[in-house]
Design a protein around this motif. Structure first.
Motif, mmCIF file in Angstrom:
data_model
loop_
_atom_site.group_PDB
_atom_site.id
_atom_site.type_symbol
_atom_site.label_atom_id
_atom_site.label_comp_id
_atom_site.label_asym_id
_atom_site.label_seq_id
_atom_site.Cartn_x
_atom_site.Cartn_y
_atom_site.Cartn_z
ATOM 1 N N LYS A 78 23.061 29.130 48.513
ATOM 2 C CA LYS A 78 22.391 29.792 47.377
ATOM 3 C C LYS A 78 21.300 30.739 47.910
ATOM 4 O O LYS A 78 21.170 31.864 47.452
ATOM 5 N N ALA A 79 20.533 30.254 48.895
ATOM 6 C CA ALA A 79 19.441 31.068 49.447
ATOM 7 C C ALA A 79 20.000 32.388 49.984
ATOM 8 O O ALA A 79 19.425 33.460 49.761
ATOM 9 N N GLY A 80 21.144 32.303 50.663
ATOM 10 C CA GLY A 80 21.785 33.514 51.188
ATOM 11 C C GLY A 80 22.216 34.423 50.047
ATOM 12 O O GLY A 80 21.994 35.641 50.081
ATOM 13 N N GLU A 81 22.781 33.822 49.010
ATOM 14 C CA GLU A 81 23.307 34.617 47.891
ATOM 15 C C GLU A 81 22.208 35.346 47.132
ATOM 16 O O GLU A 81 22.390 36.462 46.683
ATOM 17 N N ILE A 82 21.043 34.699 47.014
ATOM 18 C CA ILE A 82 19.983 35.359 46.233
ATOM 19 C C ILE A 82 19.002 36.128 47.128
ATOM 20 O O ILE A 82 17.973 36.604 46.673
#
Ligand SMILES: Cc1cc2nc3c(=O)[nH]c(=O)nc-3n(C[C@H](O)[C@H](O)[C@H](O)COP(=O)(O)OP(=O)(O)OC[C@H]3O[C@@H](n4cnc5c(N)ncnc54)[C@H](O)[C@@H]3O)c2cc1C
Ligand code: SF4
Ligand code: SF4
Length: 345
Positions: A146-150
């Motif tokens: 998620k951190a990568g995606e956002i």
């Protein structure tokens, strides 16, 4: 069931249930619930990154230690932070320091919903405290994906030794766009490993509570001490359950890493006085803990070695058992733990 190369690990009870494979698939078709599986057909049948980063797969004889900034000799300390944590609160205090000093943009931790582990991104130092303390059931690394995606660029991840091993490989793999032979400049900045002997099935922990007429909402803390699962309630009752009564992840039987040897720093309680955390510093990055916490010398290293040996003996026993029963033995362990291969070059 779809054809997937990692089925050979999962179906043979070698899987560490670390969740690493589930966060790297570019097509997002690996789902993880206690163990990983494909939700759709994979055109490559799993001959991809999920396989390469799995801590149960050997990726060559070369050690990441050679390529990483690992110290020749690790440093042992014990200490206590200013957050009330599982032991000395060292992990949470360090994460708070990293966020406050803008060394990271987010911390990937394991929070909980009524003691059910939940992978979380914490960006505000004040929120770190809420995710302190150990959750002993299988958890995921979903928040890292998620951190990568956002677009959260620099993170610290807290993980069990199996997760740290997978993530250390991830830092070095050439598939990552920013790969230039060095660990990612962005992405994972700190890998904080926890000591670990095994993790348990959430369902089994819930059953144990039920048998003892306990509710999750009333639990202040779980702990493992001297072969017992200790449950402490908010009204300070303590219940001590033999560990054999709780089902654990079968893949832990083939784990050899007690103290997260691929982490920048590893933290546990073994070797330290009550309410202190043991800290093993392994890399230059790991040294940043020294700016955060007053560390003392005098850790009982022999005790840690004893724990390592116990784990190794369990591993050897499991291999013997598998050999005698004609069950699959994977040879990831013929090389040292979690190496990233440089192959011919
Ligand atoms: C499954 C498990 C088994 C363990 N076994 C041992 C052992 O045999 N011997 C030993 O000395 N220590 C063991 N530990 C480590 C120990 O329980 C403490 O986590 C460690 O001493 C750090 O304490 P602290 O007070 O510094 O951390 P805290 O400040 O309380 O912070 C703990 C950090 O760990 C994260 N976390 C909690 N649960 C998990 C999880 N399941 N997976 C990944 N991160 C998590 C939290 O989000 C938090 O960031 C184990 C931990 C776990 C989760
Ligand atoms: S050990 Fe981890 S990476 Fe390997 S199959 Fe199991 S969950 Fe996936
Ligand atoms: S013993 Fe701990 S580190 Fe090893 S596979 Fe199990 S959970 Fe992972």
């Amino acid at each position: 069931m779809y054809e997937w190369k990692l089925n050979e690990i999962v179906d043979n009870n070698l899987c560490a249930s670390c969740g690493t494979c589930a966060i790297v698939c570019p097509n997002n078709i690996v789902v993880f619930e206690n163990s990983p599986k494909l939700k759709e057909e994979c055109l490559r049948k799993g001959h991809g990154m999920c396989y390469d980063i799995c801590p149960r797969v050997s990726s060559g004889g070369y050690q990441i230690r050679i390529r990483g900034d690992f110290k020749e000799k690790e440093e042992y300390y014990y200490g206590r932070g200013d957050v009330e944590g599982q032991d000395g609160g060292v992990v949470s205090t360090f994460l708070k320091y990293l966020l406050e000093n803008k060394k990271i943009d987010g911390a990937i931790v394991v929070g909980d919903e009524c003691w059910k582990p939940v992978s979380l991104i914490v960006q505000n130092p004040e929120d770190i405290e809420k995710s302190a303390k150990s959750k002993y059931a299988i958890s995921t690394l979903d928040a890292l994906r998620k951190a990568g995606e956002i677009g959260i660029e620099r993170v610290a991840v807290v993980g069990l030794p199996c997760q740290i091993s997978g993530l250390r490989k991830l830092q070095y793999f050439p598939y990552l766009a920013k790969y230039d032979g060095e660990p990612n400049k962005n992405g994972i900045q700190y890998l904080i490993g926890l000591f670990c002997n095994k993790k348990f099935e959430q369902r089994s922990i819930e059953e144990v509570l039920e048998k003892n007429n306990l509710n999750m909402e009333d639990i202040e803390k779980f702990d493992i001490k001297k072969g017992k699962f200790i449950i402490t309630t908010y009204n300070s009752e303590k219940h001590s359950i033999p560990l054999e009564n709780i089902e654990y992840c079968e893949g832990c039987n083939v784990c050899r890493d007690f103290d997260a040897q691929m982490a920048d720093l590893s933290v546990g309680c073994a070797g330290s006085p009550e309410n202190y955390s043991t800290v093993i510093i392994r890399t230059k990055k790991g040294e940043d803990i020294k700016d955060t916490i007053e560390l003392k010398e005098g850790v009982n290293i022999e005790f840690i070695e004893k724990m390592r040996k116990l784990k190794m003996d369990r591993f050897k026993g499991e291999i013997e058992r598998r050999r005698n029963n004609g069950e699959k033995i994977s040879y990831y362990w013929i090389t040292d733990y979690g190496g990233v291969g440089k192959r011919a070059e």
